[in-house]
Enzyme design. Sequence first.
Site, PDB file in Angstrom:
ATOM      1  CD  GLU A  30      -2.422   1.838   0.360  1.00 45.03           C
ATOM      2  OE1 GLU A  30      -3.222   1.108  -0.223  1.00 45.03           O
ATOM      3  OE2 GLU A  30      -2.202   3.026   0.018  1.00 45.03           O
ATOM      4  CB  ALA A  45     -19.998   3.133   5.467  1.00 45.45           C
ATOM      5  CG  HIS A  48     -25.472  -0.678  -1.754  1.00 42.05           C
ATOM      6  ND1 HIS A  48     -26.387   0.324  -1.533  1.00 42.05           N
ATOM      7  CD2 HIS A  48     -24.284  -0.059  -1.938  1.00 42.05           C
ATOM      8  CE1 HIS A  48     -25.776   1.502  -1.600  1.00 42.05           C
ATOM      9  NE2 HIS A  48     -24.497   1.300  -1.833  1.00 42.05           N
ATOM     10  CB  SER A 341     -21.354   2.364  -5.361  1.00 38.40           C
ATOM     11  OG  SER A 341     -22.247   1.824  -4.431  1.00 38.40           O
ATOM     12  CB  CYS A 407     -16.486  13.060  20.908  1.00 44.52           C
ATOM     13  SG  CYS A 407     -16.029  14.781  20.883  1.00 44.52           S
TER      14      CYS A 407
END
Length: 480
Positions: A30, A45, A48, A341, A407
């Site tokens: 990478e 994310a 589907h 996608s 958070c």
Amino acid sequence: MQAVVIGGGVVGCLIARELSRFRIKVVLVEKLEDIGQGVTKANSAILHGGYDDPPGTLRARFCAPGNLMFDKLAEELKFPVKRTGSIVVAKDRNELPKLEELLQNGINNGVKDLRIVGKNELRELEPHISDEFNYALFCGTAGITEPWMVAIASAMNVAANGGEVVTGEEVIGGKINEGRVTEVFLSSGRKIEADLVINAAGLFYEKVASAFNVNVPPVHLRKGEYILLDKKASELVNMIIFPLPTAAGKGKLVVPTVDGGVLLGPTSVELPEFSPEDVSTTDSGLTSVRESGEYLIPGIDNAKWFIKSFAGLRPETVQKDFYIKRAEELANFITVGAMRSPGLTAAPAIAEFVVSMIVPETGIDLVRRDDFVPCLEERVKIKELPAGKVSEMIDENPAYGRIVCQCNEVSEAEIVQAIRDGARTIDGIKFRTRAGFGRCQGGFCSWNIAKILARELKKDLSEVRQNSEGSWIVDGKVRQ
Ligand SMILES: Cc1cc2nc3c(=O)[nH]c(=O)nc-3n(C[C@H](O)[C@H](O)[C@H](O)COP(=O)(O)OP(=O)(O)OC[C@H]3O[C@@H](n4cnc5c(N)ncnc54)[C@H](O)[C@@H]3O)c2cc1C
């Protein structure tokens, strides 16, 4: 035997993991500092369902089976998956035929738990949906995940099974002998012996192919802009909400995120030239994303909830489909590109297909190992544990009690573990632990994370980076 997989996105990492089941040494390369920081980092994310991919495409072939593989994968590799379900909403009877078309297409594509619902059920599923909508296509298998964690966990599993994961090194070409690649060259000057090469370089699959004199379909880019909303917005949203799709794609959505936020977007804009670094957002893009969110869920366009905008780039071809092929020019070079996608959803099924069906075309006969370890050890997330368990953990290791990210309640011990797992930058910590992913987006915790990185990696603070080369946090001391 040795396989070199180029590209540490979700596709390359899952292929590398699939190869690790066999007696072949796997080297995953990478070019960025960390795994999963290309297209895999910035998308919707969504797992589907697979009902809108046109018949006859590789998208249609791999989306639904890929979706169903995620439960086992998530269990083995310990990344989160939430089966929220999804709806595609329609206003009236004029729009109903489009839902029926999607339903039929979904059935043909093998999608499970798919049906059209009327107004009453729609309101039960999504109480805050705009009153204008009277019908929806519900898909129970749709869900959400953390795509970068799919890639990171797969790469960790490759390493755990004896593979090598190289980051921060670019593949720049290779040595070719009698129509086969025999060595892969890295930017550092290192040469890696190769019996098999898989090009899974995301936006750069064409560039990598041409470095080996292999022809692939030309890539162009389509940008998607998003707004991330605060967790408070999640009170208005239960599941993934799609408008009716158009020729431009699935439309601008409202999507819950696994850590409790909400995403609005993406836009779909062709870039005039190949500019893979251009992840800028625009006023017009973000305005359209807000308006589309408000059209689906009235009240969601609340400026107090906006915490971040970002953009991702889709690698597109004129065929509008994935490209998975052994090269005509090189017998042992396979390209898995044009992963638009639903590339995330399809990736596990594609990995299995590449290893079982395309690798044999290279003349390599893979033999299964009997010592492959499919599972990773679960990493502690203090926030997800009951209070009693947290106090036991703190007794064992007080660093679990030092909360660094307020958070998302991420402790120092989790950050140290992420560094042991390979995080080298502030973003590396963020994507592995969610520290810096919350309301303040690292405004309060980045400094403390930088100090922990410097301490654990035995570096000077000025050497700690946000993500890539040059993204330093401090330049040096202003006072001794
Ligand atoms: C806006 C948007 C929304 C999307 N939404 C969804 C969704 O909801 N669901 C879904 O299923 N899919 C979705 N997708 C698609 C999905 O994100 C992609 O299909 C998937 O992430 C592609 O992964 P990849 O591994 O092919 O690419 P990448 O993640 O880009 O990985 C390729 C890697 O190769 C590296 N690399 C490049 N060149 C070299 C080199 N020479 N040497 C070494 N390394 C190199 C890059 O740095 C990169 O990390 C979306 C995509 C976009 C852009």
